[in-house]
Enzyme design. Structure first.
Site, PDB file in Angstrom:
ATOM      1  CB  SER A 158      -0.971   0.013   1.191  1.00  0.00           C
ATOM      2  OG  SER A 158      -2.082  -0.795   0.915  1.00  0.00           O
ATOM      3  CE  LYS A 210      -4.578   2.112  -0.867  1.00  0.00           C
ATOM      4  NZ  LYS A 210      -3.997   0.817  -0.529  1.00  0.00           N
ATOM      5  CB  SER A 232      -4.638   1.584   3.575  1.00  0.00           C
ATOM      6  OG  SER A 232      -3.738   1.157   2.572  1.00  0.00           O
ATOM      7  CE  LYS A 253      -1.638   4.098   2.721  1.00  0.00           C
ATOM      8  NZ  LYS A 253      -1.503   2.911   3.607  1.00  0.00           N
TER       9      LYS A 253
END
Length: 400
Positions: free
Chosen positions: A31, A34, A91, A193
């Protein structure tokens, strides 16, 4: 044979590499993908092709994606602003698809935009096929490349830095906390993130600021979220203790030309078919306490670690940011291209919010466009004269 655990610490201002371990090895991003999704979206906002108020429509494709996700029904509309907040904190994979389809027309077209941006930024070891980071053998990155991307986000879009440090969001009665375990624990941690699938292990791209100096730390391939957070905190301490003038630059690091390893067995073991494949980073995983004994209790790290080895301390209190579905008040359907975003239409207004600010980020308030429209005041017309209720009591209908 033990798998590598890539890491890098970079001075965000100078681009100097303060520490690196296997930083150019190819890795599955999960993730942290992202961050590139956000970079492309912010680039399109800068170019004037969309705005933060642009409405996105959740498609059946977005709805069908596996968790972590918000779970909205097809046809639901959400603004770009709210979708960005949802992918940064929750997320949300469905919101990543909604952004990709709304901005690029399709996931495939958006992936091409991601790769074009990666090439322009000099991310030599990266290739993207989706906007969320769910498992795909073709998708890859490296610690060095993610540091390049993080630095680009900070330098090209400093006015939107607060998106990466939101401690929690609130949707209706649901409160969702940021999976970045440094926020609210490590002094000066201000965002970025996390990412997790079994094949990659637990990844994080993080930033922290101390005495006006911002560092970027990337950790890939940790065996659980606790290890990821503690290792990143230890690397931040090491970086802040450095002068920042030694070492090479990100641009000078070589291309690796490697293939990502598969950590599925080491991270998920017998649960490899059911744990982590959904991108949910809130899995409860037993900590490897022995690993953390190698870290000395430096100032920042000591605030992150819990009383027992392999545990994390409590987080500072945080005030959730509200997110909503629906268009911004007064907004119409998005045209193919829109005018450039006016200076006032920013994600966060430049004034202090009432109440405590989010831990690890500057003061921020939601722009008015993402607040729900006020409920209309119902005007009741007074009856001309009193009347007698003729409806039998047994059939009387209650009002709402």
């Amino acid at each position: 044979m033990a798998l590598a655990a890539p890491a890098i610490v970079v001075d965000a201002g100078s681009g100097r590499v303060l520490h690196a371990e296997d930083a150019t090895l190819a890795w599955y991003p999960a993730s942290i993908t992202k961050l590139m999704t956000t970079y492309v979206v912010l680039s399109e906002i800068r170019a004037g092709r969309i705005t933060f108020e642009t409405p996105l429509t959740v498609s059946a494709t977005a709805t069908a994606v596996i968790p972590s996700k918000m779970g909205f029904k097809p046809g639901t509309e959400v603004t770009v602003d709210n979708a960005l907040k949802m992918i940064m904190v929750k997320s949300a994979n469905d919101m990543a698809v909604a952004l990709a389809e709304g901005v690029g027309g399709s996931v495939e077209n958006f992936a091409a935009m991601m790769n074009a941006s990666a090439s322009r930024l000099g991310m030599h070891d990266s290739y993207f096929v989706n906007p969320h980071g769910l498992p795909d053998e073709r998708q890859r990155t490296s610690a060095r490349d993610m540091a390049v991307l993080a630095r680009a986000l900070l330098t090209e879009f400093p006015q939107y830095k607060d998106y990466f440090g939101i401690g929690a969001i609130r949707f209706g009665k649901r409160i969702m906390r940021n999976t970045n375990g440094l926020i609210g624990r490590y002094p000066g941690a201000d965002g970025m993130k996390t990412g997790f699938i079994c094949a990659s292990g637990f990844n994080v791209v993080a930033t922290a600021t101390r005495n006006g100096r911002t560092l970027i730390t990337v950790v890939l391939g940790a065996h659980n979220a606790t290890e990821r957070t503690i290792r990143a905190a230890a690397l931040f301490d090491k970086g802040f203790a450095s002068t920042g003038w030694a070492g090479s630059t990100l641009e000078a690091m070589p291309v690796s030309y490697t293939s990502p390893p598969d950590m599925r067995e080491a991270v998920c073991g017998r649960n490899r078919g059911t744990v982590g494949e959904d991108g949910d980073e809130m899995q409860t995983v037993e900590a490897n306490a022995g690993l953390f004994n190698i870290f000395s209790p430096s100032p920042g790290l000591s605030k992150v670690m819990g009383d027992k080895p392999g545990t994390l301390g409590p987080r500072d209190p945080t005030t959730p940011i509200d997110v909503y579905v629906g268009r911004a008040p007064g907004a119409k359907a998005a045209p193919a291209a829109v005018a450039a975003t006016p200076p006032a239409a920013r994600a966060f207004a430049p004034k202090e919010a009432e109440g405590p600010a989010l831990s690890g980020s500057g003061p921020m308030v939601l722009q008015g466009a993402v607040r729900p429209p006020p409920r209309p005041v119902m005007k009741t017309q007074a009856p001309a004269k009193k009347t007698v209720q003729k409806t039998p009591p047994a059939r009387k209908v209650s009002g709402n």
